[in-house]
Write an enzyme that holds these catalytic residues in place. Structure first.
Site, PDB file in Angstrom:
ATOM      1  N   GLU A  91     -25.420 -32.611 -28.772  1.00  8.57           N
ATOM      2  CA  GLU A  91     -25.356 -32.984 -27.356  1.00  8.57           C
ATOM      3  C   GLU A  91     -25.381 -34.504 -27.278  1.00  8.57           C
ATOM      4  O   GLU A  91     -26.339 -35.142 -27.719  1.00  8.57           O
ATOM      5  CB  GLU A  91     -26.556 -32.413 -26.580  1.00  8.57           C
ATOM      6  CG  GLU A  91     -26.479 -30.922 -26.300  1.00  8.57           C
ATOM      7  CD  GLU A  91     -25.570 -30.571 -25.112  1.00  8.57           C
ATOM      8  OE1 GLU A  91     -25.011 -31.486 -24.476  1.00  8.57           O
ATOM      9  OE2 GLU A  91     -25.428 -29.362 -24.845  1.00  8.57           O
ATOM     10  N   HIS A 133     -16.738 -28.524 -26.982  1.00  7.41           N
ATOM     11  CA  HIS A 133     -17.116 -27.338 -26.202  1.00  7.41           C
ATOM     12  C   HIS A 133     -15.909 -26.825 -25.400  1.00  7.41           C
ATOM     13  O   HIS A 133     -15.696 -25.618 -25.273  1.00  7.41           O
ATOM     14  CB  HIS A 133     -18.280 -27.704 -25.271  1.00  7.41           C
ATOM     15  CG  HIS A 133     -19.087 -26.536 -24.813  1.00  7.41           C
ATOM     16  ND1 HIS A 133     -20.119 -26.643 -23.927  1.00  7.41           N
ATOM     17  CD2 HIS A 133     -19.003 -25.215 -25.122  1.00  7.41           C
ATOM     18  CE1 HIS A 133     -20.627 -25.434 -23.701  1.00  7.41           C
ATOM     19  NE2 HIS A 133     -19.975 -24.562 -24.409  1.00  7.41           N
TER      20      HIS A 133
HETATM   21 ZN   LIG Z   1     -21.323 -28.284 -23.770  1.00 11.41          ZN
END
Ligand SMILES: [Zn+2]
Length: 243
Positions: A91, A133
């Protein structure tokens, strides 16, 4: 020469059900890094990642790499749907599309690069399986965003990059069209790993997958329309993969 990490254990993980062979990039999409860290460590939120990287380059370890962190959600790549079992998730602190698409600072990208290099070497992750993602959840997710510097990572040996073909006027494929050209496009996208069915109709999923491809590989224009530049860039990428 492992990169230095700050330990901040998240309770959100379980056992892997497969070997690690994907590196998955995210942006946090929240106002601050601290808010994102709190969420990734909250038992109620039931989300996590293995690492979080702050704008100033600090790397936080949330979940041990051996364990299955919860970051991918409903997703697929190259026929696999339990992406959490197969991947390491990073992240990257960035407000994302909801907060004005802020640039990733150089010092942050340097940390992403250093950590990613270690991970792909440690787990022997194939270059074509270093993805975002949005690649595994097109339509549902747009991170790490079309301003994320995949080219820089590829120069460091992390992931693949081909120079995108210039955008010019000309014919294109878009929503509603049918036929062999659409099936060829779907075949190439699926061949690379995207979750799209080869059925010759340019449906909503096809549009979302084309947009996801553009977000990663033809970042100048993300519109879900398969123009010549998009098709040529995709072809070039597949040639690189096939060798
Ligand atoms: Zn994500």
């Amino acid at each position: 020469m492992a990169v230095e990490c700050i330990e901040r254990p998240s309770p959100n993980f379980d056992e892997r059900k497969g070997p690690v062979d994907i590196l998955l990039m995210h942006y946090t999409g929240m106002e601050t890094g601290e808010a994102a860290a709190a969420r990734l460590c909250s038992a109620e939120a039931r989300v996590s990642a293995h690492y979080m990287i702050h704008e100033d380059g600090r790397i936080v370890r949330l979940v041990p790499e051996e364990m299955r962190a919860w970051h991918a959600g409903v997703s697929s790549w190259a026929g696999e749907t339990d992406i959490n079992s197969r991947s390491i998730g990073i992240e990257i602190v960035n407000g994302g599309h909801d907060f004005g698409c802020p640039p990733y600072p150089d010092v942050q990208m340097a940390a992403v690069e250093a950590l990613s290099k270690e991970i792909v070497e440690r787990w022997n992750i194939p270059a074509r399986r270093v993805i975002g993602h949005s690649d595994v959840a097109p339509g549902r997710k747009a991170d790490p965003g079309e301003w994320f510097d995949w080219a820089r990572l590829a120069r460091a040996g992390v992931g693949l990059w081909v120079e995108p073909e210039e955008i010019v006027e000309g014919p294109s494929l878009s929503r509603g069209e049918r036929g062999d050209h659409v099936a060829d496009l779907q075949f190439m996208l699926a061949d690379y790993g995207y979750g799209v069915e080869v059925m010759g109709r340019y449906d909503e999923t096809t549009e979302e997958v084309v947009a996801a491809f553009q977000r990663h590989f033809r970042q100048q224009k993300v519109d879900g329309v398969a123009d010549i530049s998009t098709l040529m860039t995709l072809r070039r990428l597949l040639e690189l993969v096939r060798g």
